[in-house]
Design an enzyme around this catalytic site. Structure first.
Site, PDB file in Angstrom:
ATOM      1  N   HIS A   5       0.842  -1.192   0.000  1.00 51.22           N
ATOM      2  CA  HIS A   5       0.000   0.000   0.000  1.00 51.22           C
ATOM      3  C   HIS A   5       0.885   1.254   0.000  1.00 51.22           C
ATOM      4  CE1 HIS A   5      -4.113  -1.738   0.799  1.00 51.22           C
ATOM      5  NE2 HIS A   5      -3.317  -2.790   0.816  1.00 51.22           N
ATOM      6  N   THR A  15      -5.922   1.271  -3.561  1.00 50.77           N
ATOM      7  CA  THR A  15      -4.773   0.547  -4.124  1.00 50.77           C
ATOM      8  C   THR A  15      -5.203  -0.794  -4.727  1.00 50.77           C
ATOM      9  OG1 THR A  15      -4.323  -0.451  -1.996  1.00 50.77           O
ATOM     10  CG2 THR A  15      -3.108   1.549  -2.511  1.00 50.77           C
ATOM     11  N   GLU A  43       1.870  -4.509 -12.628  1.00 51.60           N
ATOM     12  CA  GLU A  43       3.251  -4.541 -13.125  1.00 51.60           C
ATOM     13  C   GLU A  43       3.359  -5.524 -14.302  1.00 51.60           C
ATOM     14  OE1 GLU A  43       5.470  -5.359  -9.514  1.00 51.60           O
ATOM     15  OE2 GLU A  43       4.807  -3.468  -8.625  1.00 51.60           O
ATOM     16  N   ASP A  84      -8.333  -9.683  -2.691  1.00 54.77           N
ATOM     17  CA  ASP A  84      -8.701  -9.252  -4.050  1.00 54.77           C
ATOM     18  C   ASP A  84      -8.053 -10.090  -5.151  1.00 54.77           C
ATOM     19  OD1 ASP A  84      -6.174  -8.374  -3.328  1.00 54.77           O
ATOM     20  OD2 ASP A  84      -6.318  -6.495  -4.450  1.00 54.77           O
ATOM     21  N   GLN A  85      -7.129 -10.971  -4.771  1.00 53.61           N
ATOM     22  CA  GLN A  85      -6.335 -11.688  -5.776  1.00 53.61           C
ATOM     23  C   GLN A  85      -7.205 -12.571  -6.685  1.00 53.61           C
ATOM     24  OE1 GLN A  85      -3.618 -13.632  -3.088  1.00 53.61           O
ATOM     25  NE2 GLN A  85      -2.998 -11.670  -2.212  1.00 53.61           N
TER      26      GLN A  85
HETATM   27  C1  UDX Z   1      -1.161  -7.119  -0.739  1.00 61.20           C
HETATM   28  C2  UDX Z   1      -2.293  -8.069  -1.112  1.00 61.20           C
HETATM   29  O1  UDX Z   1      -1.899  -9.404  -0.960  1.00 61.20           O
HETATM   30  C3  UDX Z   1      -2.766  -7.804  -2.498  1.00 61.20           C
HETATM   31  O2  UDX Z   1      -3.786  -8.730  -2.833  1.00 61.20           O
HETATM   32  C4  UDX Z   1      -3.302  -6.408  -2.580  1.00 61.20           C
HETATM   33  O3  UDX Z   1      -3.753  -6.159  -3.891  1.00 61.20           O
HETATM   34  C5  UDX Z   1      -2.210  -5.425  -2.166  1.00 61.20           C
HETATM   35  O4  UDX Z   1      -1.706  -5.783  -0.873  1.00 61.20           O
HETATM   36  P1  UDX Z   1       1.067  -8.251  -1.857  1.00 61.20           P
HETATM   37  O5  UDX Z   1       0.562  -9.588  -1.525  1.00 61.20           O
HETATM   38  O6  UDX Z   1       2.371  -7.870  -1.341  1.00 61.20           O
HETATM   39  O7  UDX Z   1      -0.026  -7.133  -1.535  1.00 61.20           O
HETATM   40  O8  UDX Z   1       1.109  -8.226  -3.471  1.00 61.20           O
HETATM   41  P2  UDX Z   1       1.279  -7.106  -4.549  1.00 61.20           P
HETATM   42  O9  UDX Z   1       0.182  -6.104  -4.490  1.00 61.20           O
HETATM   43  O10 UDX Z   1       1.427  -7.814  -5.827  1.00 61.20           O
HETATM   44  O11 UDX Z   1       2.623  -6.361  -4.181  1.00 61.20           O
HETATM   45  C6  UDX Z   1       3.874  -6.962  -4.139  1.00 61.20           C
HETATM   46  C7  UDX Z   1       4.917  -5.915  -4.454  1.00 61.20           C
HETATM   47  O12 UDX Z   1       6.172  -6.375  -4.023  1.00 61.20           O
HETATM   48  C8  UDX Z   1       5.009  -5.600  -5.924  1.00 61.20           C
HETATM   49  O13 UDX Z   1       5.092  -4.197  -6.105  1.00 61.20           O
HETATM   50  C9  UDX Z   1       6.299  -6.267  -6.344  1.00 61.20           C
HETATM   51  O14 UDX Z   1       6.987  -5.585  -7.371  1.00 61.20           O
HETATM   52  C10 UDX Z   1       7.103  -6.251  -5.087  1.00 61.20           C
HETATM   53  N1  UDX Z   1       8.047  -7.374  -5.031  1.00 61.20           N
HETATM   54  C11 UDX Z   1       7.600  -8.641  -4.876  1.00 61.20           C
HETATM   55  C12 UDX Z   1       9.375  -7.111  -5.142  1.00 61.20           C
HETATM   56  O15 UDX Z   1       9.807  -5.960  -5.335  1.00 61.20           O
HETATM   57  N2  UDX Z   1      10.248  -8.149  -5.057  1.00 61.20           N
HETATM   58  C13 UDX Z   1       9.870  -9.416  -4.879  1.00 61.20           C
HETATM   59  O16 UDX Z   1      10.743 -10.296  -4.804  1.00 61.20           O
HETATM   60  C14 UDX Z   1       8.487  -9.689  -4.777  1.00 61.20           C
END
Ligand code: UDX
Length: 451
Positions: free
Chosen positions: A16, A130, A354, A370-371
């Site tokens: 976030h 977000t 991304e 939300d996934q």
């Molecule tokens: C959480 C929730 O799980 C997600 O469903 C919601 O939409 C946002 O909050 P997260 O699970 O961390 O997020 O997933 P995501 O929103 O995809 O964000 C992950 C971030 O970490 C991405 O920006 C990605 O680029 C970054 N990342 C991931 C890295 O920089 N390096 C990595 O090795 C893995």
């Protein structure tokens, strides 16, 4: 004229903070003064690259150990609200006393209470979602009482195509989860609280991607789409930059994953990540691992340190020479690399945008929240990938994951999926380029709220 000062208040979790900081950088490039209020815990444990954005601290009541110190989700969120609103008010006062008065508060709707703080100080307010517009719309219907939670049958709701329960956010459809995490469920259900009073609602999506969903929101709220917040340097000819906010609570392995990509043919490597929170069970991790043993393709798999013990013992040996396990990486660098041919993702919204922004075909393995909805759109709406089939508990077999990887990389539809991925990536780039839909909305936001 006095330079406007925008204060950003993200929900205190990496996924976030990230998009809001990127948005802040964009505002700062228009000669606005931008400050991001992060929790003390996050400021002490992470080193963001804020660029021109100033970083300040507020407190969630758990300064030393953050969320992990809270006895449960509910008490964390209660303290975040009480201590958070008090320390946010202190911060606004202190900025005023330092002759840097705040004019606009941009806050995450997970923190609906922030509107009251903005109101108390007479600030303009903007809520910044977000998650996708589709997910925003679903929560809007729940808020307005048009759907009863948990949803157990197919639904047809205004602003959305037909959705099965498995396509809805897990907190809306999964009867197991709703009572299990009452705090989170309530947080998500209450995102619309105060929205009718804000000056503007910002969404991290772009109009062309979610027209119908955006239009539904627009019929109720002063909404503007400003995404994707993927830094434009990445979208411009896929040139990586180091300006992205990579948290270093996770050690970035010295493992030469970029060299690994360099040494492989274009579009041949699978990149696998489940984001910053999801923790598949040991059995699920084993099934995923079995897919990588079976595919014989090269891969880079992000397994966070806390998850490493779940990897099968023989896995590294069995995939030696063609697999890299890293505990964290610069995901944008990997997705931007021509060697990457497929993104196996949990479909968090940042990862999804991304993948779309960088035109990488995806295999969706959604875990929760939300996934599930994002995975549905990846497969059926944008057609930039496929979603794994699971049993009713969401468990996916290794053979199924292997089948999906094959379909996306070599199958009959792989060409079409690649074409779609390319098309959406171009549209994403257009949206945030000068004169594009998101760029125009950002300029409108500046004109209407920041002058
Ligand atoms: C959480 C929730 O799980 C997600 O469903 C919601 O939409 C946002 O909050 P997260 O699970 O961390 O997020 O997933 P995501 O929103 O995809 O964000 C992950 C971030 O970490 C991405 O920006 C990605 O680029 C970054 N990342 C991931 C890295 O920089 N390096 C990595 O090795 C893995």
């Amino acid at each position: 004229m006095e330079q406007s000062h925008i204060l950003l208040l993200p929900f205190p979790s990496q996924s976030h903070v990230n998009p809001m900081l990127q948005f802040g950088k964009r505002l700062a490039s228009h000669n606005l003064h931008v400050t991001l209020a992060n929790t003390k815990f996050l400021n002490n444990t992470t080193k963001p690259d804020p660029g021109p954005v100033s970083i300040e601290s507020i407190s969630d009541g758990f300064d030393s150990d953050g969320f992990n110190a809270a006895p449960n989700v509910e008490s964390y969120l209660d303290r975040l609200e009480s201590v958070g609103s008090e320390t946010l008010s202190d911060l606004i006062e202190s900025l005023k006393s330092k002759s840097r008065p705040v004019h606009v508060l941009v806050y995450d709707p997970f923190l609906a209470w922030a509107w009251d703080v903005a109101d108390r100080f007479g600030l303009r307010s903007a809520a910044f979602f977000t998650q996708s517009c589709a997910v925003d719309v679903i929560y809007g219907h729940v808020w307005e009482g048009w759907v009863e939670v948990p949803v157990t049958d197919r639904v047809r709701l205004p602003g959305l195509g037909p959705l099965e329960p498995r396509d809805l956010p897990s907190y809306v459809s999964d009867s197991d989860r709703v009572p299990k995490y009452p705090g989170y469920a309530a947080l998500l259900m209450n995102q619309y609280k105060n929205l009718e009073k804000v000056d503007v609602v910002l969404v991290n999506s772009f109009y062309e991607l979610e027209k119908k969903e955006f239009d539904w929101m627009k019929s109720r709220l002063p909404v503007k789409s400003i995404g994707p917040t993927v830094p434009s340097t990445y979208l411009d000819n896929r040139i990586p930059s180091d300006s992205y906010y990579v948290f270093d609570t996770h050690t970035i392995d010295i493992a030469p994953y970029i060299d690994f990509l360099d040494s492989n043919p274009p579009r041949s490597v699978i990149y696998v990540s489940f984001g910053s929170m999801a923790a598949p069970s040991p059995e699920q991790t084993q099934e995923i691992a079995s897919a990588f043993v079976a595919t014989k393709k090269c891969f880079i798999w992000v397994v966070r340190k806390s998850e490493l013990a779940k990897l099968p013992k023989e896995f590294v040996r069995e995939t030696a020479g063609r697999g890299q396990v890293v505990t964290w990486c610069n995901q944008l660098d990997v997705l931007a690399h021509v060697g990457t041919g497929c993104f196996v993702t949990h479909c968090g919204w940042n990862s999804t945008t991304e993948g779309i922004g960088l035109g990488v075909p995806m295999v969706g393995v959604p875990q929760f929240s939300d996934q599930t909805t994002n995975a549905k759109y990846v497969e059926d709406v944008w057609k930039v990938g496929v979603r794994v089939k699971t049993d009713e508990k969401g468990f996916v077999r290794g053979e199924e994951l292997e089948r999906c990887i094959k379909e996306v990389m070599d199958g009959e539809r792989s060409g079409e999926i690649r074409e779609n991925a390319k098309k959406w990536s171009e549209l994403a780039k257009e949206a945030i380029s000068e004169g594009g839909s998101s760029d125009k909305s950002i300029m409108e936001f500046i004109d209407e709220c920041c002058k």
